[in-house]
Design an enzyme around this catalytic site. Sequence first.
Site, PDB file in Angstrom:
ATOM      1  N   ASP A  32       0.854  -1.183   0.000  1.00 17.46           N
ATOM      2  CA  ASP A  32       0.000   0.000   0.000  1.00 17.46           C
ATOM      3  C   ASP A  32       0.895   1.240   0.000  1.00 17.46           C
ATOM      4  O   ASP A  32       1.873   1.291   0.748  1.00 17.46           O
ATOM      5  CB  ASP A  32      -0.896  -0.021   1.240  1.00 17.46           C
ATOM      6  N   HIS A 101     -10.718  -5.640  -3.024  1.00 15.07           N
ATOM      7  CA  HIS A 101      -9.354  -5.740  -2.497  1.00 15.07           C
ATOM      8  C   HIS A 101      -9.373  -6.146  -1.041  1.00 15.07           C
ATOM      9  O   HIS A 101     -10.339  -5.910  -0.329  1.00 15.07           O
ATOM     10  CB  HIS A 101      -8.576  -4.438  -2.684  1.00 15.07           C
ATOM     11  N   PHE A 102      -8.295  -6.786  -0.642  1.00 17.95           N
ATOM     12  CA  PHE A 102      -8.086  -7.194   0.739  1.00 17.95           C
ATOM     13  C   PHE A 102      -6.840  -6.499   1.253  1.00 17.95           C
ATOM     14  O   PHE A 102      -5.810  -6.490   0.574  1.00 17.95           O
ATOM     15  CB  PHE A 102      -7.861  -8.714   0.835  1.00 17.95           C
ATOM     16  N   HIS A 103      -6.926  -5.938   2.447  1.00 21.00           N
ATOM     17  CA  HIS A 103      -5.760  -5.378   3.129  1.00 21.00           C
ATOM     18  C   HIS A 103      -5.162  -6.480   3.990  1.00 21.00           C
ATOM     19  O   HIS A 103      -5.889  -7.162   4.712  1.00 21.00           O
ATOM     20  CB  HIS A 103      -6.165  -4.220   4.054  1.00 21.00           C
TER      21      HIS A 103
END
Length: 141
Positions: A32, A101-103
Amino acid sequence: MKDENCIFCKLASGEIPSTTLYEDEDFRVFLDIAPAVRGHAIVVPKQHMADLLTVSCDTSEKILPVVSKTARAMKDALGCDGINILQNNGEAAGQSIFHLHFHVLPRYKDDNFTIPWKTLTYNSGEAEEIAAKIRGHFSDN
């Protein structure tokens, strides 16, 4: 399928450079650019899809192993104490980029990162009433 106005589509295709951690035919994992903690990664499908509520079961089945693989690699490489997996669906849930999306966030004791929420309690019979409504909408889609 790609959305020309979607930043995650551009990152997933390599049109915008990223610090890529992993890539396969269907997914890209990158750091990120505005991390909550050092090592904060994002897992995105290369095809545009708005959120988890709009994906096929096939995509759902494929993405979780990539998220899990990312978390294991992060734990092994960084020696973190834990991992948070975050995934938001819709603006009310905190989604700001409307591409699934996945964090994946490495966590350390005393890292001062918090995910706050206020807990509630159910009134008598309320939990069963809500559960019955939800149960009636399960499907195999």
